[in-house]
Scaffold this active site. Sequence first.
Site, mmCIF file in Angstrom:
data_model
loop_
_atom_site.group_PDB
_atom_site.id
_atom_site.type_symbol
_atom_site.label_atom_id
_atom_site.label_comp_id
_atom_site.label_asym_id
_atom_site.label_seq_id
_atom_site.Cartn_x
_atom_site.Cartn_y
_atom_site.Cartn_z
ATOM 1 N N LYS A 122 -11.865 -4.690 -4.214
ATOM 2 C CA LYS A 122 -11.820 -4.057 -5.533
ATOM 3 C C LYS A 122 -13.130 -4.186 -6.302
ATOM 4 O O LYS A 122 -13.460 -3.336 -7.113
ATOM 5 C CB LYS A 122 -10.639 -4.592 -6.360
ATOM 6 C CG LYS A 122 -9.308 -4.150 -5.777
ATOM 7 C CD LYS A 122 -8.179 -4.186 -6.773
ATOM 8 C CE LYS A 122 -6.941 -3.537 -6.137
ATOM 9 N NZ LYS A 122 -5.779 -3.511 -6.997
ATOM 10 N N LYS A 206 -5.046 2.114 3.009
ATOM 11 C CA LYS A 206 -3.678 2.063 2.481
ATOM 12 C C LYS A 206 -3.488 3.104 1.381
ATOM 13 O O LYS A 206 -4.451 3.463 0.681
ATOM 14 C CB LYS A 206 -3.315 0.657 2.002
ATOM 15 C CG LYS A 206 -3.784 0.278 0.631
ATOM 16 C CD LYS A 206 -3.050 -0.954 0.097
ATOM 17 C CE LYS A 206 -3.446 -1.122 -1.371
ATOM 18 N NZ LYS A 206 -2.460 -1.694 -2.224
ATOM 19 N N LYS A 209 -3.133 3.932 -5.622
ATOM 20 C CA LYS A 209 -3.252 4.782 -6.806
ATOM 21 C C LYS A 209 -4.711 4.987 -7.204
ATOM 22 O O LYS A 209 -5.029 5.910 -7.934
ATOM 23 C CB LYS A 209 -2.400 4.260 -7.966
ATOM 24 C CG LYS A 209 -2.685 2.846 -8.426
ATOM 25 C CD LYS A 209 -1.859 2.484 -9.658
ATOM 26 C CE LYS A 209 -0.573 1.770 -9.339
ATOM 27 N NZ LYS A 209 -0.718 0.312 -9.070
#
Length: 346
Positions: A122, A206, A209
Amino acid sequence: MTETAPAPYAGPKRILSGVQTSGSLHLGNYLGAIVKFVRLQEEAECFYFLADLHAITVWQDPAKLAGQMREVAAAFIASGVNPNKAAIFPQSAVPEHAELAWIFNCVARLGWLDRMTQFKEKSGQHKERSSVGLYTYPVLQAADILVYKATHVPVGEDQKQHLELTRDIAQKFNNDFGAPGFFPITEPVIEGPGARIMSLRDGAAKMSKSDPSDNSRINLLDEADAIAQKIRKAKTDPEPLPETLDELKLRPEADNLVGIYAALAGRPKAEVLAQFTGQGFGAFKPALAELAVERMRPIGDEMRRLMADPTEIDKVLKAGVEKARAVAGPVVAETKTLVGFWDAKA
Ligand code: AQP
């Protein structure tokens, strides 16, 4: 400090999980987590929180945050989470989460956090510009779980490493403060074909969102046409479906679609593969689209109905906060006593 074998935890079975309030939920969140929330509410006391403290580890528009939180609550309820059986509540409304997280920040070791792969993914190339909250996210997650002494946590496979950290923190706290069995050594509930749903555009990534391509995911609020179109456009290969799961594994996009079918149908993947062996995607994709629309449309419709009138959701949340604090308050009080803080009430 010498490590000892975990002492048995003698408390009741308790289920906890949460979903970030950072935007539209997708099929991965639904099949990886929410479907299990519904099943587990029949088995034990359940706490399902709306993870707004986690959401703000990356920038969230203050004008939208409460609405996003209600959207996740609507998704839980529309999917079948029963507020009479499970507490549904915003994380930020139960201050005990953040209070315990601070104590756990002082228990967890930097080296443990340095190993967390989700932070690396991230924060990407911009580690120095990431929030400190994003780095300590798994410590807050440990507090979310242990503030209810939760014994089982239903999550997708991406959360496995964070759950291991929760277990390490519980064990170290119990050892350091001479309180064997005080916090349980929580078990993750990660099983079935829904545990890792991949992007419709890339079988190696994966479903997420934060993927910039909306075609990579099926959102819970997608209309039937959009669901069918995204499945039609999903990346595949020209080969017919193979006979064995081992052969299927070598084709990640095909494997993902068969896994989605199996998870939606609540059937083993091998059984679904046996049904479609030898058929091409020209036959499989329409069957999958039909099943996905049949399962997802009622959820989207119910979410829209609930979100049109926030009073119903807010009533559920207020009751959820009360239930949550009734458990979390005493756990934090006991934890503070173990740490040795002054007690104003003593
Ligand atoms: N693709 C997935 N397959 C199976 N389970 C998944 N989960 C998320 N993606 C998949 C599970 O959904 C629960 C809630 O996730 P979250 O919103 O708290 O955090 P996340 O894992 O960061 O979800 P996203 O949608 O992928 O968000 P971004 O794009 O921000 O990273 C968890 O139980 C998770 O395992």
